[in-house]
Scaffold this motif. Structure first.
Motif, PDB file in Angstrom:
ATOM      1  N   GLU A  58      10.622  -1.647 -11.308  1.00 31.22           N
ATOM      2  CA  GLU A  58       9.248  -1.572 -11.812  1.00 31.22           C
ATOM      3  C   GLU A  58       9.170  -1.782 -13.324  1.00 31.22           C
ATOM      4  O   GLU A  58      10.145  -1.589 -14.040  1.00 31.22           O
ATOM      5  N   SER A 108       6.800  -2.224  -8.514  1.00 29.84           N
ATOM      6  CA  SER A 108       5.461  -2.137  -9.092  1.00 29.84           C
ATOM      7  C   SER A 108       5.428  -2.645 -10.526  1.00 29.84           C
ATOM      8  O   SER A 108       6.459  -2.738 -11.189  1.00 29.84           O
ATOM      9  N   TYR A 129       2.479  -1.780  -6.188  1.00 32.69           N
ATOM     10  CA  TYR A 129       1.159  -2.002  -6.791  1.00 32.69           C
ATOM     11  C   TYR A 129       1.279  -2.702  -8.143  1.00 32.69           C
ATOM     12  O   TYR A 129       2.364  -2.839  -8.708  1.00 32.69           O
TER      13      TYR A 129
END
Length: 145
Positions: free
Chosen positions: A68, A92, A116
């Motif tokens: 991430e 993410s 996300y």
């Protein structure tokens, strides 16, 4: 630490854990790192890494993959679904495109999936969502509808 990731690291064939998070590494993850077949933990979050993660999908012993907060692009490789021991996958806050691969639904040990803040489209594959109903996937930070 800064700079690019050295491809020569792939020669450390017995390496099991690699933590290079919270640095300023840039450039791509060398495809040759896919030769790190014993690597179980790969944490490279909070860097400036870019490009694809196709080589990572060849790290067959991976249990925890945290990438991430980078600048990774391309698609999330469907080959990640072959990493039978994968328990944590966090990609993410990157720039991945396409859809979440349905092959991730084969990861029966996956307890955390976070993807996300990317450029993903489409809906979460039913195969992945079924992991939540089977109480395997306990932390899904995306929506199953």
């Amino acid at each position: 630490m800064t700079g690019t990731l050295p491809s020569s690291l792939s020669k450390l064939s017995k390496l099991e854990k690699l933590y290079i998070d919270n640095n300023s590494f840039r450039g791509s993850i060398p495809p040759s790192w896919g030769q790190l077949k014993q690597l179980r933990h790969f944490f490279a979050y909070k860097n400036a890494l870019s490009g694809s993660i196709d080589g990572v999908a060849e790290m067959e012993s991976l249990e925890m993959l945290r990438l991430e907060e980078n600048k990774l692009t391309s698609t999330i490789p469907s080959q990640l679904g072959e990493l039978e021991g994968l328990q944590v996958l966090d990609v993410s806050n990157n720039q991945f495109i396409g859809t979440v691969p349905s092959s991730l639904g084969k990861l029966t040990k996956l307890g955390r999936l976070v993807a996300y803040n990317n450029l993903l489209d489409g809906i979460m594959p039913e195969e992945v969502c079924s992991l939540t109903t089977d109480y395997v996937l306990k932390d899904l930070v995306l929506t199953c509808e």
